[in-house]
Design a protein around this motif. Structure first.
Motif, PDB file in Angstrom:
ATOM      1  N   LYS A 114       0.828  -1.202   0.000  1.00 16.05           N
ATOM      2  CA  LYS A 114       0.000   0.000   0.000  1.00 16.05           C
ATOM      3  C   LYS A 114       0.866   1.255   0.000  1.00 16.05           C
ATOM      4  N   ALA A 115       0.363   2.293  -0.630  1.00 16.58           N
ATOM      5  CA  ALA A 115       1.102   3.559  -0.709  1.00 16.58           C
ATOM      6  C   ALA A 115       1.460   4.083   0.673  1.00 16.58           C
ATOM      7  N   LYS A 116       0.531   3.965   1.616  1.00 13.24           N
ATOM      8  CA  LYS A 116       0.762   4.529   2.945  1.00 13.24           C
ATOM      9  C   LYS A 116       1.969   3.893   3.639  1.00 13.24           C
ATOM     10  N   VAL A 117       2.248   2.633   3.298  1.00 14.42           N
ATOM     11  CA  VAL A 117       3.407   1.955   3.897  1.00 14.42           C
ATOM     12  C   VAL A 117       4.705   2.614   3.426  1.00 14.42           C
ATOM     13  N   VAL A 118       4.803   2.868   2.124  1.00 14.56           N
ATOM     14  CA  VAL A 118       6.001   3.500   1.573  1.00 14.56           C
ATOM     15  C   VAL A 118       6.118   4.946   2.058  1.00 14.56           C
ATOM     16  N   VAL A 119       4.995   5.625   2.157  1.00 20.56           N
ATOM     17  CA  VAL A 119       5.000   7.000   2.673  1.00 20.56           C
ATOM     18  C   VAL A 119       5.522   7.020   4.107  1.00 20.56           C
ATOM     19  N   ASN A 120       5.082   6.083   4.911  1.00 13.91           N
ATOM     20  CA  ASN A 120       5.550   6.015   6.300  1.00 13.91           C
ATOM     21  C   ASN A 120       7.034   5.675   6.378  1.00 13.91           C
ATOM     22  N   GLU A 158      -0.281   7.553  -5.933  1.00 16.65           N
ATOM     23  CA  GLU A 158      -0.810   7.874  -4.606  1.00 16.65           C
ATOM     24  C   GLU A 158       0.318   8.230  -3.643  1.00 16.65           C
ATOM     25  N   THR A 159       1.423   7.504  -3.754  1.00 11.13           N
ATOM     26  CA  THR A 159       2.591   7.785  -2.898  1.00 11.13           C
ATOM     27  C   THR A 159       3.122   9.176  -3.166  1.00 11.13           C
ATOM     28  N   ASN A 160       3.287   9.513  -4.434  1.00 12.88           N
ATOM     29  CA  ASN A 160       3.767  10.853  -4.799  1.00 12.88           C
ATOM     30  C   ASN A 160       2.852  11.932  -4.221  1.00 12.88           C
ATOM     31  N   LYS A 161       1.556  11.720  -4.337  1.00 17.34           N
ATOM     32  CA  LYS A 161       0.585  12.708  -3.850  1.00 17.34           C
ATOM     33  C   LYS A 161       0.708  12.912  -2.339  1.00 17.34           C
ATOM     34  N   LYS A 162       0.852  11.807  -1.603  1.00 15.85           N
ATOM     35  CA  LYS A 162       0.937  11.885  -0.144  1.00 15.85           C
ATOM     36  C   LYS A 162       2.268  12.495   0.315  1.00 15.85           C
ATOM     37  N   ILE A 163       3.357  12.139  -0.363  1.00 11.98           N
ATOM     38  CA  ILE A 163       4.659  12.705   0.015  1.00 11.98           C
ATOM     39  C   ILE A 163       4.711  14.186  -0.341  1.00 11.98           C
ATOM     40  N   ALA A 164       4.107  14.555  -1.474  1.00 14.90           N
ATOM     41  CA  ALA A 164       4.048  15.967  -1.860  1.00 14.90           C
ATOM     42  C   ALA A 164       3.319  16.781  -0.803  1.00 14.90           C
ATOM     43  N   ALA A 165       2.202  16.254  -0.319  1.00 13.45           N
ATOM     44  CA  ALA A 165       1.416  16.949   0.714  1.00 13.45           C
ATOM     45  C   ALA A 165       2.212  17.068   2.007  1.00 13.45           C
ATOM     46  N   PHE A 166       2.942  16.015   2.343  1.00 14.58           N
ATOM     47  CA  PHE A 166       3.774  16.029   3.562  1.00 14.58           C
ATOM     48  C   PHE A 166       4.891  17.071   3.453  1.00 14.58           C
ATOM     49  N   MET A 167       5.583  17.071   2.314  1.00 12.81           N
ATOM     50  CA  MET A 167       6.720  17.983   2.138  1.00 12.81           C
ATOM     51  C   MET A 167       6.272  19.442   2.106  1.00 12.81           C
ATOM     52  N   LYS A 168       5.062  19.669   1.607  1.00 11.81           N
ATOM     53  CA  LYS A 168       4.537  21.033   1.521  1.00 11.81           C
ATOM     54  C   LYS A 168       4.408  21.664   2.910  1.00 11.81           C
TER      55      LYS A 168
END
Length: 218
Positions: A114-120, A158-168
């Motif tokens: 899942k994307a959330k795993v890689v994001v974490n 999805e991973t890119n979207k979540k990491i982008a939001a985090f980095m912002k």
């Protein structure tokens, strides 16, 4: 008899220990250490950390002639590996900026991930960076959509979207999105930017990356 048995067991455990399998990418890290011993890394450089897209960018310095760059990409690495070797990848250096490219191998290893795993996993590594370098610039290059891994694009997107939001939300942090720059006028991924394996980049592919990255380089 007990002495012979003890000696045999000692020999067995000694041999077993000496043949113990080293962690994946252990040798890559030793090579980095050797390189640092032979040529002490400069201070205030831009440190590249990640997987084969960096590893294979052997002439990266020529794309940024006015920058001092240390390339510590190791091919096949996943976010988990960056975390496992975080101290070895960070402690020897005093960079002014860190740029990360990693994540697609996590999905290649496990298509159900899942994307959330890689994001974490990324957030964990980011935290480790901040513990050592609280104020430097830290950037993440979006996971590229390699034609050979098209089945994994939804998770990557999805991973890119979540990491982008985090980095912002983070200070001194940027998400460097190379997605649009790697597309043609119809919005399709440009296959000519990839070598035969449709995974790694051609010099032209790296030119596209460099053009996008340049405004972010300190």
């Amino acid at each position: 008899m007990k002495k012979i048995l003890s000696a045999f067991l000692l020999l067995y455990f000694t041999l077993s220990f000496s043949q113990e399998k080293k962690p994946m990418f252990w040798q890559d890290i030793q090579n980095f250490k050797k390189a640092d011993q032979q040529n002490p890394p400069p201070k205030d450089a831009i440190l590249l950390i990640g997987s084969s897209s960096f590893t294979k960018w052997t002439d990266v310095a020529s794309y940024f002639p006015d920058k001092t760059i240390i390339n510590r990409g190791f091919g096949g690495s996943r976010m988990t590996d960056l975390n496992d070797f975080a101290d070895d990848l960070l402690s020897p250096y005093q960079p002014k900026q860190i740029i990360i490219y990693c994540g697609d191998n996590d999905f290649a290893d496990n298509h159900d991930l899942k994307a959330k795993v890689v994001v974490n996993r990324f957030k964990t590594f980011y935290k480790k960076i901040r513990e050592k370098f609280p104020n430097i610039e830290v950037d993440f290059i979006s996971i590229k959509f390699s034609p050979s891994r098209e089945i994994l694009w939804p998770q990557m997107k999805e991973t890119n979207k979540k990491i982008a939001a985090f980095m912002k939300k983070e200070p001194h942090a940027e998400f460097i999105d190379i997605t649009k720059a790697m597309e043609d006028s119809n919005g399709n991924v440009r296959r000519d930017l990839f070598v035969e394996d449709m995974l790694h980049l051609t010099p032209g592919g790296y030119e596209v990356w460099a053009k996008v990255m340049n405004p972010y380089m300190k």
